[in-house]
Design an enzyme around this catalytic site. Structure first.
Site, PDB file in Angstrom:
ATOM      1  CE  LYS A 179      34.356 100.808  54.849  1.00  0.00           C
ATOM      2  NZ  LYS A 179      33.185 101.507  54.340  1.00  0.00           N
ATOM      3  CG  HIS A 297      32.026 107.251  47.209  1.00  0.00           C
ATOM      4  ND1 HIS A 297      30.818 107.073  47.269  1.00  0.00           N
ATOM      5  CD2 HIS A 297      32.541 106.341  48.018  1.00  0.00           C
ATOM      6  CE1 HIS A 297      30.343 106.291  47.733  1.00  0.00           C
ATOM      7  NE2 HIS A 297      31.441 105.784  48.464  1.00  0.00           N
TER       8      HIS A 297
END
EC number: 4.1.1.39
Length: 488
Positions: A179, A297
């Site tokens: 992140k 994902h």
């Protein structure tokens, strides 16, 4: 004339009468059908249009997902049409849901090309979801026959081989997503990877939308990530990795990125669900040939998997992806920020990890199914989880799972390495308590507080996130029992 011959002639005359006749009359409804071991079975949740009989709606779905069109065609007589027609054979009302029905449909295995997820789905979900006879339609579950499963590769690596390569046993694997998702330079990105791995987790991960943007091209990211991985592995003595996302605009570009990832020493690559079924299968074949772990994902899945009355249940996506050959897939957390009823998530995990499935209606599993020795796929739990939930995560999800803490690692006040250490210590403490026979679920908060006295990063994390929960009511809950969606 014998009764059998008379009946065959009657059916032939009725079924092939020119014009438009009901699907049920055309042979797509058979309440007496005897299901064969080689049949592919599908369970649809039907919401018929007002005035449409549920049996006719089920027959219409069977017809339009196999051989039918809107009118009788004489060329049916040139085929073994009675064999190739899908048969709706059972319609049940959905408990506690007005005007919704479960429709069971059987398909002859020969309707589908061997080993082709694209071809199978082109039939099962190709046209029927826009069909006017139904107001809404959802594919809830499927039974893939053993004979058809054997034409698929299955997971490229599988849980057992992955653990052997990592030399990590007896606990969930730990991961974290870098992140912020977008905007970091390659060097800063690699630093995040190093700090996380050095703190004690097993994997770092690209997020779904980091590919090769102007602020960081893929080669730069791969090289800096591998520098961080190699340094952390050398310092810790543990096998480490980072999911390098090779998703790209073309298969040629994806193969180039995957080959480069292997060349620089990565043990794992990543793709997104949005690349499509054929691309996913192609990458799984590449991963098997190249001894690489393949992470998927599930980007985009909730656009069709979340709503209860229309779309595709995620357990079906789990079955398809295990067939396609991925090793990891995000499958829910129960306690995190994303959709996930406890019973539904347990059903997803069973679909991915069990060798045989038994009927379990509370978990949404409607069919028995033997996985035909296809390897197990490892579920990934990510999205709004933190170390203070460790007892719940271990209880709900078990050992064969990747617990992926993104913000729960990167957001630690003392830095990324401290966040990773907090997660590793919390996990080790919970596994030890479980193995000692303690009631780690009810004693979980106490266990964490006790070990936090010896681990500053864990204490800081618990103090920061102690009040964070996501107790929203799930959209997709069980049809057959009352389901508590709050956490213990």
């Amino acid at each position: 004339m014998s009764n059998n011959v008379y009946e065959r002639n009657r059916i032939k005359n009725d079924r092939y009468e020119s014009g438009v006749i009901p699907y049920a009359k055309m042979g797509y409804w058979d309440a007496n059908y005897s299901v064969k071991d080689t049949d592919l079975l599908a369970l649809f949740r039907l919401t018929p249009q007002p005035g449409v009989d549920p049996v006719e709606a089920a027959a219409a779905v069977a017809g339009e997902s196999s051989t039918a069109t809107w009118t009788v065609v004489w060329t049916d007589l040139l085929t073994a049409c009675d064999v190739y027609r899908a048969k709706a054979y059972r319609v049940d009302p959905v408990p506690s849901a007005a005007d919704q029905y479960f429709a069971y449909i059987a398909y002859e295995c020969d309707l589908f090309e061997e080993g082709s997820l694209a071809n199978m789905t082109a039939s099962i979900i190709g046209n029927v979801f826009g069909f006017k006879a139904v107001a809404a339609l959802r594919l809830e579950d499927m039974r893939i026959p053993y004979a058809y499963l054997k034409t698929f590769q299955g997971p490229a690596t599988g849980i057992i081989v992955e653990r052997e390569r990592l030399d990590t046993f007896g606990r969930p694997l730990l991961g974290a997503t870098v992140k912020p998702k977008l905007g970091l330079s390659g060097k800063n990105y690699g630093r995040v990877v190093y700090e996380g791995l050095r703190g004690g987790i097993d994997f770092l991960k690209d997020d779904e939308n980091i590919n090769s943007q102007p602020f960081m091209r893929w080669r730069e990211r791969f090289l800096y990530c591998m520098e961080g991985i190699n340094r952390a592995s050398a310092a810790s003595g543990e096998v480490k990795g980072s999911y390098l996302n090779v998703t790209a605009a073309t298969m040629e570009e994806m193969y180039e990125r995957a080959d480069y990832a292997k060349a620089v020493g990565s043990v794992i690559v990543m793709i997104d669900l949005v690349i499509g079924y054929t691309a996913i299968q192609s990458m799984a074949i590449w991963a098997r040939k190249n001894d690489m772990i393949l992470h998927l994902h599930r980007a985009g899945n909730s656009t069709y998997a979340r709503q209860k009355n229309h779309g595709i249940n995620f357990r079906v996506i789990c079955k398809w992806m295990r067939m396609a050959g991925v090793d990891h897939i995000h499958a829910g957390t129960v306690v995190g920020k994303l959709e996930g009823d406890p019973l539904m998530v347990k059903g997803f995990y069973d679909v991915l990890r069990e060798t045989e499935l038994s009927i379990n209606l509370p978990q949404g599993i409607f069919f028995e199914m033997d996985w035909a020795s296809l390897r197990k796929c490892c579920p990934v739990a990510s999205g709004g989880i933190h170390c203070g939930q460790m007892h719940q995560l271990v209880y709900y999800l078990g050992d064969d799972v990747v617990l992926q803490f993104g913000g729960g690692t990167i957001g630690h006040p003392d830095g990324i390495q401290a966040g990773a250490t907090a997660n590793r210590v919390a996990l080790e403490a919970m596994i030890l308590a479980r193995n000692e026979g303690r009631d780690y679920v009810s004693e979980g908060p106490e266990i964490l507080r006790d070990i936090a006295k010896l681990c500053g990063p864990l204490k800081t994390a618990l103090d920061l996130w102690k009040g964070i929960t996501f107790n929203y009511t799930s959209t997709d809950t069980a049809d057959f029992v009352e389901t508590a969606t709050s956490n213990p």
